[in-house]
Motif scaffolding. Structure first.
Motif, PDB file in Angstrom:
ATOM      1  N   SER A 481      -4.646   6.280   4.040  1.00 26.68           N
ATOM      2  CA  SER A 481      -4.845   7.590   3.415  1.00 26.68           C
ATOM      3  C   SER A 481      -3.586   8.018   2.664  1.00 26.68           C
ATOM      4  O   SER A 481      -3.663   8.489   1.516  1.00 26.68           O
ATOM      5  N   ASP A 485      -3.246   8.608  -1.324  1.00 28.43           N
ATOM      6  CA  ASP A 485      -2.808   9.913  -1.820  1.00 28.43           C
ATOM      7  C   ASP A 485      -1.583   9.781  -2.721  1.00 28.43           C
ATOM      8  O   ASP A 485      -1.368  10.605  -3.616  1.00 28.43           O
ATOM      9  N   ARG A 533     -11.411  10.626   3.836  1.00 28.87           N
ATOM     10  CA  ARG A 533     -11.604  12.064   3.665  1.00 28.87           C
ATOM     11  C   ARG A 533     -12.680  12.579   4.612  1.00 28.87           C
ATOM     12  O   ARG A 533     -12.574  13.664   5.184  1.00 28.87           O
TER      13      ARG A 533
END
Length: 538
Positions: A481, A485, A533
Motif C-alpha cells: 500500500s 501510494d 483500499r
C-alpha cells in the motif's frame, strides 16, 4: 401468523368509536362489510395453534401475511371463529383477493400505519374502549362525553368548588375551567403561558411535591400559603404509567367542597383515555415526521408524500448535514448535537438514529456553503465536551428540492467516511467538511462500495496474497500500500514505513515469488490498489 395473545380490552368499543378516537391515524379502514357499529370486546394476535374462539375480538395479523391462497383460507378461518375485525401490517402487503374474501365473509379489515408498531395498535384499542366507556358511567363521565378534557375540567370545577387545571407530564396545560377575577397570579400566568412556569416547576421539585405526586395514587392536599390558595392535586395514571395531573385551587374564597377529594379521584379515572389519546396523538405526529424524514433522507417511498408530511415546499432549496459519533454512541453528546442542529435555523428537521444525526437544512439562494456553518458549529460543540470522543461532520451539496434530499444526505455520509478514514490513516485531522471540498475522494468511496461485492467473491493471486497476509498481521499489505501510494518510489515508501529501502524491496520481491503478484503489470496494480483500499475499510 405468530402465536400469542394480548391483554383484553376492559370494555367494548364500536368500530365507529375506534376510528373517531384514532386522531393520530394509527389505523386505516379498508373494509367494513357489517358496518361501523360492530362491537369489539377484546383483541388477540392471530396464531397457528389449536382453534379457539375469536368472538367479538380484533385479530392482529402480526406476522408476515400469507400468500394468496393461504391468506384467503386464513381470513375465512379467522372470520369463522367469530372475529369482528382483522388488522394487517400494511395495505401494500395484502394479496389481491384479500379484500374480496373479507367482504364475502363479513369481517372488517384495517391496516396499520407504516410508522406505527403493534404496541401502538394495542394501546389504541384499549384506550378507545376506555374512552368510549367514559360516556357510559356516572354523572361526571356522562357530563364529559363529547366535550373532552375541557368539559371534564368544567364539571370537576362544579363538583369541587375550585378552579381546575389538567396538565400533562411536561406541565403543559391541556384544559382548564373558567378563570374568575379572584384567581391567583400563578394560575393566570400558567393558563396564559400554556404551561406551568419553569420557576414554579423547580420550586415544586425542591419541595418534594413532584416526587410525592409521581409516586402516589392518592389526592395530595396542599394548604393555603401566603398568596397561594389551598390546592388538591392528583396524578392521572394508566397502570403504572404517569400521564398527567389534575390541580384544584380554592380561588373563590369559600374553599373546596367536602367531597372535592373523591371528585378529583373520579376525575383522574375519567381523564385517563383522554390523556392517552393526547399522548398517542403527539407520539403519532412525532413518529410520522420521523418516518417521513427517514424516507426523504434515505430515498425510500414516495418523496412527495414525505415532503408534504413534513410541511416542506417541493421547491425548497436544502442541504443535509450528517454527524456521526466515533465508537460507542454517547447519548448526551448526540442529544446536544441534535438540539444545536434543530436550533440553528427555523425549519431545520433533525433525525437521530443510533450514533448518528442527520439535519435537513433550508438554504437560501446563493448560499451554497451555508451547510458548512452548521457542520462547523456541531464540530466545535462536540470538541468542547470533555470525554465525548471524536464526532465527524459532513455537509452535502445544496439541492433544489427536498425531493432530492437523499442525494445530499448520501454526500454528507460519504464526507464523514472520508474524514474518519483520513484521520485513521494519519492524514489531515479535521473533523468537519463540505463534501464539495473533498475532491475526488467521494467518488473513490462510491467506486470502492461498488467494487466490494466483486472483491468479496473473487479469487486469484491478489486475493491469496491479501487474505493470507492479513491473517499473519498484514505487514506485506501495508508495505505494498505504501509503495503504491508513493507511485512506485521505493525510497519514499520505505521512509513512510520507517524501513530500509532494501527491506521494502525484499517484501515486494516476496509478493512476486510467493504469490505470483507482479506489481509492474498495470492490471495487477489496479487490482491490488483496490484490494488494499477495501481491506483498509473493513
Amino acid at each position: 401468523m405468530s402465536q400469542g395473545t394480548t391483554p383484553d380490552m376492559a370494555k367494548w368499543v364500536t368500530l365507529r368509536e375506534l376510528l373517531a378516537f384514532d386522531e393520530g391515524g394509527i389505523l386505516r379502514l379498508l373494509l367494513a362489510p357489517a358496518g361501523q357499529d360492530v362491537r369489539f370486546e377484546g383483541m388477540i394476535i392471530g396464531d397457528e395453534g389449536p382453534a379457539r374462539s375469536y368472538a367479538g375480538r380484533v385479530v392482529l395479523a402480526a406476522g408476515p401475511f400469507p400468500a394468496t391462497e393461504a391468506a384467503t383460507a386464513w381470513i375465512r378461518e379467522t372470520a369463522g371463529r367469530g372475529a369482528a375485525a382483522i388488522v394487517v401490517r400494511s395495505e401494500a402487503g395484502l394479496p389481491p383477493d384479500a379484500l374480496a374474501t373479507a367482504e364475502q365473509v363479513g369481517v372488517a379489515l384495517l391496516a396499520r400505519a407504516e410508522w406505527a408498531d403493534w404496541d401502538d395498535v394495542a394501546t389504541l384499542l384499549r384506550s378507545a374502549a376506555a374512552y368510549a366507556e367514559a360516556g357510559r358511567g356516572d354523572r361526571m363521565a356522562d357530563a364529559t362525553e363529547g366535550g373532552g378534557l375541557a368539559a371534564l375540567a368544567s364539571v370537576v370545577a362544579e363538583f369541587t368548588g375550585g378552579s381546575i387545571t389538567i396538565e400533562d407530564t411536561q406541565f403543559r396545560v391541556l384544559a382548564h375551567s373558567a378563570t374568575g377575577p379572584e384567581a391567583d397570579e400563578l394560575r393566570r400566568s400558567t393558563i396564559l403561558g400554556g404551561r406551568v412556569p419553569d420557576w414554579r416547576v423547580e420550586e415544586l421539585r425542591r419541595s418534594g411535591l413532584l416526587r410525592t405526586l409521581w409516586s402516589s395514587d392518592e389526592v395530595i392536599h396542599r394548604p393555603a400559603d401566603d398568596d397561594t390558595p389551598e390546592r388538591l392535586i392528583i396524578a392521572i395514571r394508566s397502570g403504572r404509567e404517569m400521564l398527567g395531573s389534575i390541580w384544584a385551587a380554592a380561588d373563590g374564597g369559600s374553599g373546596l367542597t367536602a367531597n372535592a377529594a373523591s371528585a378529583l379521584s373520579r376525575a383522574a379515572e375519567v381523564a385517563v383515555p383522554y390523556l392517552v389519546q393526547h399522548r398517542l396523538r403527539e407520539s403519532g405526529a412525532r413518529r410520522r415526521a420521523e418516518h417521513a424524514l427517514r424516507g426523504l433522507l434515505g430515498g425510500q417511498g414516495d418523496m412527495s408524500t414525505h415532503a408534504w408530511s413534513l410541511g416542506l415546499s417541493p421547491d425548497l432549496r436544502c442541504a443535509v448535514v450528517v454527524a456521526e459519533h466515533d465508537g460507542t454512541p454517547a447519548e448526551r453528546t448526540l442529544g446536544l448535537l441534535a438540539l444545536q442542529a434543530a436550533s440553528y435555523r427555523a425549519g431545520v428537521q433533525v433525525l437521530r438514529e443510533g450514533g448518528r444525526i442527520a439535519a435537513l437544512l433550508p438554504v437560501g439562494r446563493g448560499d451554497e456553503r451555508d451547510a458548512l456553518g452548521l457542520a462547523r458549529e456541531l464540530d466545535v460543540l462536540a470538541a468542547s465536551m470533555p470525554g465525548a470522543g471524536p464526532v465527524w461532520v459532513g455537509a452535502g451539496r445544496v439541492v433544489a428540492s427536498p425531493l432530492l434530499a437523499a442525494d445530499s444526505c448520501e454526500e454528507a455520509g460519504l464526507a464523514v467516511r472520508v474524514l474518519r478514514e483520513r484521520a485513521a490513516g494519519g492524514g489531515e485531522p479535521r473533523r468537519h467538511a463540505l463534501a464539495a471540498d473533498l475532491g475526488p475522494a467521494l467518488d473513490v468511496q462510491r467506486v470502492l462500495d461498488a467494487v466490494r461485492p466483486v472483491w468479496e467473491r473473487g479469487s486469484g493471486p491478489v486475493y491469496d496474497l491479501v487474505r493470507t497476509d492479513l491473517e499473519a498481521g498484514g505487514e506485506l499489505v501495508r508495505s505494498i500500500s505504501a509503495y503504491l501510494d508513493a507511485s512506485g518510489d521505493v525510497a519514499r515508501a520505505a521512509g513512510r514505513l520507517v524501513l530500509h529501502p532494501n527491506t521494502l524491496r525484499y517484501r515486494l520481491r516476496r509478493a512476486r515469488e510467493r504469490f505470483g503478484v507482479d506489481l509492474d503489470d498495470p492490471d495487477t496494480r489496479l487490482m491490488i490498489t483496490l484490494a488494499v483500499r477495501l481491506v483498509g475499510r473493513g
